[in-house]
Motif scaffolding. Structure first.
Motif: not given
Lengths: 953, 330
Positions: B91-116
């Motif tokens: 549904s989202t295609g958001e198979s990869l996320r770039y995260l910051s543990m500093y402020d617990n935020r998603i910084l960027r989604y990397f879409k493209g992969h259709k599977d795990r």
């Protein structure tokens, strides 16, 4: 081996027995001889002691003559046998899993099953024949029919091939006498019944046709005298019926099936021995889902009826406990087997747990000094019973049990105390206890009977449902035992149940997927299973903790497998923690490790992201959560949602290695552009001669021309000759005017401002760090590049030196260096193209010093050069990452490089004077060296480091 | 005190120094920061946890219920991570996320992969990273843009790894082929291909040793191969107990001299790969170890199943050192 034993048992006449024995002996000895031969041969050949263990195991169960690695390892054999004990057909998937598990081939697994199956069939056939033959013997001897029966029924119960000893031992103990009192022909029976008694078995055994079977069964139905029927049961009539049942089922003789079920209904099966019962239970159970609803319903009805019946009897037995402990126990076992069978479709583990438990028991028997009739195994069986009672219930239990397992461990650690505790167990029941038990039983029964009217078609869970309370009830119901144990172990009843459960968690070795008793009736063989054994080794409650303890010792192969795989997989976190705590050491900061500088292990040196994040974190406030509860389920979303990119534009990376030629060419061009980029800093832009593919083609078409260009001394070449040559080339290369047009267009494009710095930062960064890719040297293309790369330092150094006219003396040494380069055929091919167009440049450059008048000629050449360079560029841009960035500079810098070369050419006389013999051949060699340098210069771009360094030195 | 290399004795003395057991399920992956004493774990309870490996302390925990957590690795910044998703991939295609543990935020989604995504690796040198997915593709990314930098289609489950110098990356493909790419001009295709002869099982995991000399392949049937990273020759191979669906992990020590691995029977093994021999074997303590990594700059490793354990050299001769390897065949 097992076949061997079994047949001894079966052998009824001395002759056949001896015959069998002898033939087996011969076979055995020949096998041993073969084995020895193989071992010796292998020893001689390899000098290593061939895996003695494995060979021994192989010799016991597998044919010799295979290569050692083809032999099934003992573990696998044990496992396969365990699986085979449960089911004799194996699906492809299971065989694949097993093969993966033990590193044996699927074919081996299949083979094993096929051979086992045929072996079992043979034995069954043999034994049946013998039964018929020795019918009279069987009737006279109490033990024998039991034995025969144990091995006799065909379909429902494959021979348990793991532990044939088990049955022999158990029967050998003579406990069977107690288990089933020898009921000879009842004294007071009518004549017709007498006739029945005298003839029924011989007829039964002989009867092969279904119609005959029907007749016989009708006869049985006519018998109303309970004692006769009991006699019939005790003689193993049920087993024959069971055999018929399975035959009828497979032949789809529905009328026969119905009749058999009726007969079973008619028979007082509660009097049957548990062994017989379990056999028939399996068969009947298999019919639960028979296509024809009438039969399936009847089968279900039968099962529920029996369940009830045994519950009742169980309760009744409590009353005269003292006299019939064993009976009640066998009833329990029976019930247990009912439960097993009914639950089996979802609980392969439990079945295995039984078989494993059995193996455990066998060991106990062997080790203990003799069977103690402590009569306490009721609780054990109840535990198992509970286990098998209801699939869903069972699953629940298992989960709960995961948490409780440490209790098991604790129990396992103190087997001694438990043992002491059990000694007090055989205390006689108090009247109070009996009363309580009775009440409870009544209560349960009333419950059951209420539930029973439910349509049995609903399925086994419904039928089994009353089983659960029953199980609990019976667990409580052997009160002296259970309560005692509860007291001595000082744990709630649940935990006494648990060890067995814990044991069952070990089972997933064969995993739910590995062994799916699809063929229900074939699933269990409790005949010589624990049920047969438990009377013998009474204190099985003691055994349980021991089992738990022994999990750690991989001494018993089937269990070592299970413990190895199963336990570890399902280890509860508590167990793990416990384990860990025991082994944990005090924390101290682990010593740091210095990495070798030379390895150049990277640590994000070129990362921009780290800086970006550092800055961002300076702006943002750090988020901390005070407690676990305050942590949100999801992190915060990005500040701004970025637009999705067009994935269709994502460059595709080839996954195939490009062929050598195609790799060389772009690499060269890329290199050229890079070196050009490097040189661009010092050069001013001019219209440039670029390598010209058209010219190249022309040259390739005229090998003479190439020869003329390369063989003669450049300075000696007359200007007019040169012009002539170039004219030849020009005529060979058509449409120079159109190419010049194209050039103009291209120029426009080239002069567009480049969005990125001319040099790729990553690239130059790499170059400056001076790391050369260790891998590129290793691959085939890389070899050439790398090898030239090593010389390139010399080449480029020389080139820059001549460029600056600073130390001309170094030039000769550079030459000699390049001459020493060994040329392989392949390399020459590789260098062919660069060589050729450098020849061309060479020629152009020659013109400069030689004749200024030939300038007019040179001009078109230059145009041509740039013109084609554009086409070249377009070609490169397909696969080049950086192509657009550096073109301008590239073309500009090309000039510098050739300027440099021309300067170098003008310094050529110096070189000539240095060279002692100025022979043409020698010169040619030098020329080649020169060309090599030129081409190497292309490569040198991979190492701008060198260029720059040398230049500033 | 700091070491430059390990010896058999030290490896054998490694013992459990810390245990973290409150993971609500299996631990999917663990990752060290390249320079800082930090570890990140992803587990079945959709949490990411940050640990201080010098002091054996849990620093932070965040939950990711929407996407789930699977593969995780640090970027170069000590509080930024890349994490792959388990849920809502279609549904989202958001198979990869770039995260910051500093402020617990998603910084960027990397879409493209259709599977795990089953294999994730950060370039050791710059901002690029690589992901291999069950959709049978490998994608190259740059942390700073959400657009995919390159895609490579394979015919099976991929496993990817950068070498420790960031010069080369390896992709394991179907049929036991390992292809090496120049990380600067990967667009030209692989420059070399190794074949692990005889084993056609899928490669779960690749790792390069710090010295760049060796490569470690773990296959789905629990065989481990140490390859010469230059020539692709098999230096040694170890076969471990099958573990039924739980992939095991193997790791190099920072000096590249030893290989450690879990096994299907729950034991841990250590081999010297210079003269291939088993150096140590630890009895099963925590079940089948599905994650095993040696810290990049410390004499410690982590092993995880449903609990996380930190192993450090046992200097006092107190409890339970590793069993010396027995002659018993595994």
């Amino acid at each position: 081996m097992d076949a061997f034993k079994e047949e001894i048992e079966i052998g009824s006449s001395v002759e056949s027995l001896m015959e069998l024995l002898d033939s087996q002996k011969v076979l055995f000895h020949s096998q041993i001889d073969q084995l020895q031969d193989v071992v010796v041969a292998q020893c001689k050949l390899t000098g290593v002691n061939p895996l003695a263990q494995e060979m021994a195991a192989g010799a016991l169960s597998i044919k010799i003559g295979k290569r050692p690695r083809d032999l099934l390892n003992p573990k696998a054999v044990k496992y396969l046998q365990a699986v085979f004990a449960i089911k004799d057909a194996i699906s492809k998937r299971e065989s694949r899993e097993i093969s993966a598990l033990f590193g044996i081939t699927v074919a081996q697994v299949r083979e094993f099953f096929v051979t086992q199956k045929t072996r079992v069939r043979k034995q069954v056939r043999l034994s049946r024949e013998k039964v018929v033959m020795s019918n009279t013997h069987a009737l006279q001897d109490d033990g024998v029919p039991e034995n025969n029966n144990a091995t006799n029924h065909v379909e429902p119960v494959p021979l348990n091939s793991i532990h044939p000893e088990a049955c022999s031992i158990s029967w050998g103990e003579g406990e069977t006498v107690a288990l089933i009192p020898p009921e000879d022909i009842p004294p007071d029976i009518s004549d017709s019944d007498k006739y029945f008694v005298e003839n029924i078995f011989s007829l039964l055994r002989k009867e092969e046709t279904f119609s005959g079977q029907v007749k016989l069964m009708e006869w049985i139905m006519q018998i109303q005298d309970a004692s006769v029927l009991i006699w019939f049961l005790s003689k193993g009539g049920v087993l024959i019926l069971t055999t018929w049942l399975s035959q009828a089922a497979s032949e789809e003789q529905t009328s026969v099936l119905l009749l058999i079920l009726k007969v079973l209904c008619h028979l007082p099966l509660h009097k049957a021995s548990p062994e017989n019962m379990s056999a028939i239970l399996q068969s009947v159970n298999g019919l639960r889902f028979y296509r024809i609803s009438d039969i399936s319903n009847r089968a279900k009805g039968l099962l529920s009826r029996w369940t009830k019946l045994f519950a009742k009897i169980q309760a009744m037995k409590k009353q005269n406990r003292n006299s019939s402990q064993i009976d009640s126990q066998s009833q329990l076992l029976l019930k247990q087997s009912i439960a097993e069978i009914m639950g089996d479709s979802s609980n392969p583990e439990d079945i295995l747990s039984l078989s494993n438990g059995k193996s455990e028991n066998v060991r106990r028997i062997e080790s203990s000094q003799g069977p103690k009739l402590l009569l306490t195994s009721a609780d054990d069986s109840t535990k198992k019973h509970m286990l098998g009672s209801n699939p869903s219930y069972n699953k629940e239990r298992r989960k709960v049990q995961m948490v409780e397992q440490p209790g098991q461990k604790a129990a396992g650690k103190s087997p001694q105390t438990v043992r002491i505790g059990t000694s007090g167990r055989s205390r006689p029941m108090s009247a109070d206890d009996i009363q309580k038990a009775k009440m409870r039983a009544l209560y349960m029964q009333s419950k059951n009977s209420k539930k029973d009217p439910l349509p049995s078609a609903i399925g086994d869970s419904k039928i089994v449902a009353p089983e659960k309370p029953l199980a609990l009830h019976s667990a409580k119901d052997s009160p002296p035992i259970q309560n005692n144990e509860a007291k001595t172990e000082d744990t709630p009843v649940l935990s006494t149940v648990q060890p067995v459960n814990g044991f069952s968690t070990i089972q997933p070795v064969n995993g739910p997927s590995a062994v799916q008793p699809v063929n229900g009736p074939l699933a269990v063989q409790p005949v010589n299973g624990p049920s047969a054994l438990q009377p013998v080794n009474g204190p099985s409650a003691v055994i349980v903790p021991v089992q738990a303890d022994e999990i750690k010792k991989p001494s018993t192969p089937p269990k070592s497998i299970s413990s190895k795989v199963g336990v570890m997989m399902k280890m509860s976190s508590q167990t793990i923690l416990k384990n860990c705590k025991r082994k944990q050491i005090d924390w101290h900061v682990p010593p740091g490790m210095e990495l070798d500088e030379l390895w150049r292990v990277a640590a994000g040196g070129n990362s921009k992201e780290a800086d970006v994040q550092r800055n961002r974190n300076r702006r943002e406030r750090e988020t901390t959560y005070q407690s676990l509860q305050t942590i949100p389920l999801n992190p915060k979303e990005p500040w701004d949602r970025e637009m999705d990119y067009d994935d269709s534009l994502t460059p595709e990376i080839p996954s195939q290695q490009p062929p050598e030629e195609s790799l060389t060419e772009p690499q060269d061009s890329l290199d050229e552009r890079r070196i050009a980029a490097g040189a661009a800093t010092t050069s001013s832009s001019l219209s440039s001669p670029e390598p010209d593919l058209e010219l190249l083609a022309a040259l390739l078409k005229n090998p003479d021309l190439v020869y003329a260009l390369t063989s003669g001394k450049p300075s000696n070449l007359a200007g007019q000759d040169m012009v002539k040559l170039l004219d030849v080339i020009k005529t060979g290369a058509p449409n120079s005017s159109s190419s010049s047009n194209k050039q103009v267009e291209e120029r426009v494009e080239v002069s567009l401002p480049s969005p990125t710095p001319s040099t790729n930062p990553g690239m130059s960064g790499w170059g400056q760090e001076g790391i050369r890719n260790p891998f590129s040297r290793q691959n085939q293309v890389g070899t050439a590049v790398a090898r030239s790369g090593t010389q390139l330092r010399v080449g480029s150094m020389q080139w820059h030196q001549t460029n600056e006219q600073s130390i001309p003396r170094h030039a000769p040494s550079a030459y000699s260096n390049s001459i020493t380069l060994a040329h392989t055929e392949r390399e020459q091919q590789q260098y062919m193209q660069p060589k050729l167009h450098h020849n061309l440049h060479f020629q152009q450059q020659q013109q400069q010093p030689i004749s200024t008048t030939s300038y007019a000629v040179r001009e078109p050449v230059g145009q041509m050069g740039t013109g084609t360079s554009s086409s070249w560029r377009s070609q490169q841009s397909q696969n080049s990452y950086y192509s657009h960035q550096e073109n301008e500079i590239a073309s500009a810098s090309q000039v510098t490089s050739y300027q440099g070369n021309s300067q170098y050419m003008s310094s050529n006389p110096g070189y000539e004077s240095w060279s002692p013999d100025n022979s043409p051949s020698r010169n040619q060699l030098n020329m080649r060296g020169q060309q090599q340098q030129a081409s190497r210069k292309h490569d040198s771009s991979t190492h701008p480091y060198w260029n720059q360094n040398k230049r500033w030195r | 005190m700091s070491l430059t290399e390990l010896d058999d004795g030290l490896v054998r003395r490694m013992a459990m120094g810390a245990v973290f057991s409150d993971f609500g399920g299996k631990i999917h992956s663990v990752g060290f920061h390249r320079t800082d004493d930090l570890l990140v774990t992803s587990s079945e309870d959709d949490s990411l946890r940050l640990f201080d490996i010098a002091n054996a302390k849990q620093l932070k925990i965040t939950y990711h219920k929407k996407h789930g957590t699977d593969r995780v690795c640090f970027t170069h910044h000590p509080s930024s991570l890349i994490c792959s998703s388990r849920y809502n991939l279609e549904s989202t295609g958001e198979s990869l996320r770039y995260l910051s543990m500093y402020d617990n935020r998603i910084l960027r989604y990397f879409k493209g992969h259709k599977d795990r995504v089953v294999s994730l690796c950060m370039s050791p040198i710059n901002d690029s990273f690589m992901s291999g997915s069950l959709d049978r593709s490998v994608r190259l990314w740059d942390l700073r843009v959400n657009a995919c930098q390159g895609i490579l289609h394979l015919r099976g489950r991929p496993a990817v790894a950068y070498d420790q110098q960031g010069l080369v990356f390896a992709i394991a493909m179907e049929g036991g082929a390992v292809k090496l790419f120049d990380s600067r001009c990967y667009d030209k295709g692989p420059f070399d291909t190794f074949l692990v002869g005889g084993d056609t099982a899928e490669v779960n995991d690749i790792k390069f040793s710090n010295d760049g000399k060796s490569m470690l392949l773990t296959t789905t049937n629990n065989n481990i191969y140490v390859l010469d990273a230059y020539r692709g020759e098999k230096k040694c191979g170890f076969s471990l107990e099958p573990s039924q669906g739980t992939p095991i992990e193997a790791t190099f020590t920072p000096d590249g001299k030893y290989v450690l691995s879990g096994s299907g029977d729950g034991t841990l093994h250590a081999w010297n790969i210079e003269n291939p021999s088993e150096v140590a074997r630890w009895e099963n303590n925590i079940g089948v170890v599905s994650c095993l990594k040696w810290a990049p700059r410390r004499a410690m490793f982590v092993a995880a199943s449903t609990v996380l354990t930190f192993w450090i050299p046992n200097d006092g001769e107190s409890p339970a050192p590793a069993d010396p390897p027995t002659d018993q065949q595994q």
